[in-house]
Design a protein around this motif. Structure first.
Motif, short mmCIF file in Angstrom:
data_model
loop_
_atom_site.label_atom_id
_atom_site.label_comp_id
_atom_site.label_asym_id
_atom_site.label_seq_id
_atom_site.Cartn_x
_atom_site.Cartn_y
_atom_site.Cartn_z
N VAL A 19 16.59 41.23 8.92
CA VAL A 19 16.66 42.47 8.12
C VAL A 19 17.67 42.31 6.98
CG1 VAL A 19 17.24 44.93 8.31
CG2 VAL A 19 15.87 43.86 10.08
N ASN A 218 9.61 49.52 16.60
CA ASN A 218 10.09 48.90 15.37
C ASN A 218 9.79 47.41 15.51
OD1 ASN A 218 11.43 47.86 13.18
ND2 ASN A 218 13.49 48.37 13.90
N LYS A 288 18.90 57.63 13.21
CA LYS A 288 17.47 57.79 12.93
C LYS A 288 17.10 59.27 12.99
CE LYS A 288 17.72 53.37 12.84
NZ LYS A 288 17.68 52.60 11.60
N GLY A 298 27.05 56.23 15.33
CA GLY A 298 27.13 56.96 16.60
C GLY A 298 25.93 56.66 17.48
#
Ligand code: DCS
Length: 478
Positions: A19, A218, A288, A298
Motif C-alpha cells: 500500500v 479488503n 473507517k 484508535g
C-alpha cells in the motif's frame, strides 16, 4: 555497526507492504514534480477531502483544551451535549489527555465499547476482555505476536488480503497459509478450499494455529453471509484455530442483501459447544466507517473464549508500550456511543454520517460500473469496505513489455496508469492473487463530483493501453 543493512533482522527485509510500495513512491515523486496525483492507494478518507464529523471533534477539542470549559463563553462555541461529553471523558482519565491510561485503555471507554457490542449483537460483552489499541493494526500485531512462535506456526490468510497480515507474519517469522477467495463467486469463501490449504500446510510440517477473515473484505469488498460465517466458525472449532475477525469495515456496507453480521454474534447464536469453545479475537477501528479518523489511531479488540492466563500475558505485552493514545480512546468512546435521538447534536450528526455513507454507496456503484465499461476489465461489485478490485486481462504484448522493463505485469500497468492519468493505485500482486491473473486496487474515496472524470480518464488510458499492447496473441488468464 549493528544497523548495517547486511546485519539487519532478515524478517525486516523480507516484509513487504504494497500500500506504500513502489507505486506510492513514484506517485510522491511525480507530485513533487508538480503533477496532480489522485491518491487512491490508501483508504484514508480525510486525505481525499472527507470532512470530520462535527460532534466528536468538538468533544475532543474540549478535552484537549480543558481550560475552554472554564471560559464563560464556552456555551457560545460548543453545544451543551459536547461540553457534557467532554467533562464525562475527562472524568474517565487520570489527569486528562496528557496522562497515560491503563495499558488496556481507559476502563470507562472499554465499558462503552462493551455496551456497544452488546447492543449490536444481543449478547453480553465483558470490558475486561476488550483492549483499546492505536488503530486496529497494533491490535492485530499484538495478537499475532502472541500466536506465532516460529516458522512452524501457520496463519490462514485470505488471498487476496490486506498486507498488514502478510507483512506482520513475515516480521514475526511465522508462515502464511493462503486460502483463495473465489472471484467468480463474488470473492466468496469456500470451506473446501480452507481444508485443502490446511492439509497442504500440514504436509509441510506447519501447524496451523489461527485464521484471519476480513469482513467486509479488503481489497475484495465482499460481505460474508451468516451461513458462511457459521461454516468458518465450525471449521475453526474442528481445527482448533483462533479466529481473527477483522471487522474494521462493519459500517461500510453498500447493499441490502447481506448486512454486516459480527463473528461474535454468529458464534453466540451457534450455541454450545461452539459458543464456549471457539476462540475469537475481533478488531475494530475509528479509521473507517463514516468516521475515517485514520490519523487519530484508535482501535480495539474483543477476546472471546481466551483463557484468563493468556489475557494476562497479552496485557503484560501491551504494558510495554504503556498506553494507547488517550485522545484516540475518546474517539473510540464517541464512535461506540454517538449522539442519540433527542440530543442537541443528534440531527447534525445523523445528517453528516448519513451523507457520507450514502455518497460512498453511490461511489461504489460509479466505480464498479466504470471499470466494467472498460476493455478487458471485469470488476465484482463493491458490497462493502472502501475498495474496488478490478481484474485486468493483459494482452500478451503487455506481459512481454513488462518483462523487458523488469516489472511484474500489474506493476507495469499501474505505473503506466499513474504516469498517464495521475491515478495512484496498488497493483493486485501486493495483496496476493492467483498465478497469472492481474488486478489493481483503488479506493472508492475520491470526491463524488470528481468520480466521473476520474473514471473517464481511467477508461481512456485503459482502452488505449489495450490497443497499444494487443499483439493478437491472446490475454492473461482469468
Ligand atoms: N484491517 C484492515 C482490513 C484494513 O484495511 C486496515 C487499514 C486496518 C486493519 C488497519 O487500520 P487502522 O490501523 O487504521 O485501524 N487499511 C489500509 C488500507 O488498505 N488502506 O488504508 C489503510
Amino acid at each position: 555497526m549493528a544497523l548495517e543493512y547486511d546485519l539487519l533482522n532478515e524478517n525486516v527485509k523480507k516484509c513487504q507492504y504494497a500500500v506504500r510500495g513502489e507505486l506510492y513512491l513514484r506517485a510522491s515523486e511525480l507530485q513533487k514534480e508538480g503533477k496532480k496525483i489522485i491518491f487512491t492507494n490508501v483508504g484514508n478518507p480525510h486525505a481525499l477531502g472527507q470532512k470530520p464529523l462535527t460532534f466528536p471533534r468538538q468533544v475532543v477539542a474540549l478535552c484537549q483544551a480543558p481550560f475552554l470549559l472554564d471560559d464563560p463563553n464556552v456555551g457560545m462555541l460548543f453545544p451543551a451535549d459536547a461540553i457534557a461529553r467532554a467533562k464525562h471523558y475527562l472524568s474517565l482519565t487520570s489527569g486528562g489527555l496528557g496522562a497515560y491510561s491503563d495499558s488496556r485503555g481507559l476502563p470507562g471507554v472499554r465499558k462503552e465499547v462493551a455496551e456497544f457490542i452488546q447492543r449490536r449483537d444481543g449478547y453480553p460483552s465483558d470490558p475486561e476482555l476488550i483492549f483499546l489499541t492505536d488503530g486496529a493494526s497494533k491490535g492485530v500485531m499484538q495478537i499475532l505476536n502472541c500466536v506465532i512462535r516460529g516458522e512452524g506456526d501457520g496463519i490462514l490468510v485470505p488471498v487476496p488480503q490486506y498486507p498488514l497480515y502478510s507483512a506482520t507474519i513475515s516480521l514475526l517469522g511465522g508462515s502464511l497459509v493462503p486460502y483463495y477467495l473465489d472471484e467468480s463467486e463474488n470473492w466468496g469463501l469456500d470451506v473446501n478450499n480452507l481444508r485443502q490449504s490446511v492439509a497442504q500446510a500440514r504436509s509441510q510440517g506447519i501447524s496451523v494455529r489461527a485464521m484471519v477473515i476480513i469482513n467486509p473484505g479488503n481489497p475484495t469488498g465482499q460481505c460474508l453471509s451468516e451461513a458462511n460465517l457459521k461454516e468458518i466458525l465450525r471449521f475453526c472449532y474442528n481445527e482448533k484455530l483462533v479466529l481473527l475477525g477483522d471487522e474494521v469495515y462493519q459500517q461500510n456496507i453498500y447493499q441490502d442483501e447481506r448486512p454486516f453480521i459480527s463473528s461474535k454474534k454468529v458464534l453466540m447464536d451457534m450455541g454450545l459447544p461452539f459458543s464456549k469453545e471457539v476462540q475469537l479475537v475481533a478488531f475494530h477501528t475509528v479509521s473507517k466507517g463514516y468516521w475515517g479518523e485514520c490519523g487519530q489511531r484508535g482501535g480495539y479488540f474483543e477476546m472471546t473464549n481466551i483463557p484468563p492466563k493468556v489475557v494476562e500475558e497479552i496485557y503484560k505485552v501491551a504494558s510495554i508500550a504503556l498506553s494507547p493514545n488517550v485522545s484516540a480512546q475518546i474517539f473510540m468512546g464517541l464512535m461506540v456511543s454517538p449522539p442519540k435521538p433527542g440530543d442537541i447534536s443528534y440531527d447534525q450528526f445523523a445528517r453528516e454520517s448519513k451523507g457520507i455513507l450514502e455518497s460512498l454507496r453511490r461511489r461504489a456503484k460509479i466505480m464498479t460500473d466504470g471499470f466494467n465499461s472498460c476493455k478487458n476489465v471485469v470488476c465484482n461489485f463493491t458490497e462493502g469496505a472502501m475498495y474496488s478490485f478490478p481484474q485486468i486481462r493483459l494482452p500478451t504484448g503487455a506481459l512481454q513489455a513488462a518483462k523487458q522493463a523488469g516489472k511484474v505485469p500489474d506493476v507495469f500497468y499501474c505505473l503506466k496508469l499513474l504516469e498517464a492519468t495521475g491515478i495512484s493505485t496498488v497493483p493486485g500482486s501486493g495483496f496476493g492473487q492467483k498465478e497469472g491473473v492481474f488486478h489493481l486496487r483503488t479506493t472508492i474515496l475520491p470526491a463524488e463530483e470528481e468520480m466521473p472524470e476520474i473514471m473517464d480518464s481511467f477508461k481512456k488510458f485503459n482502452d488505449e493501453f489495450m490497443t497499444q499492447y494487443d499483439n493478437g496473441f491472446g490475454y492473461s488468464r482469468m
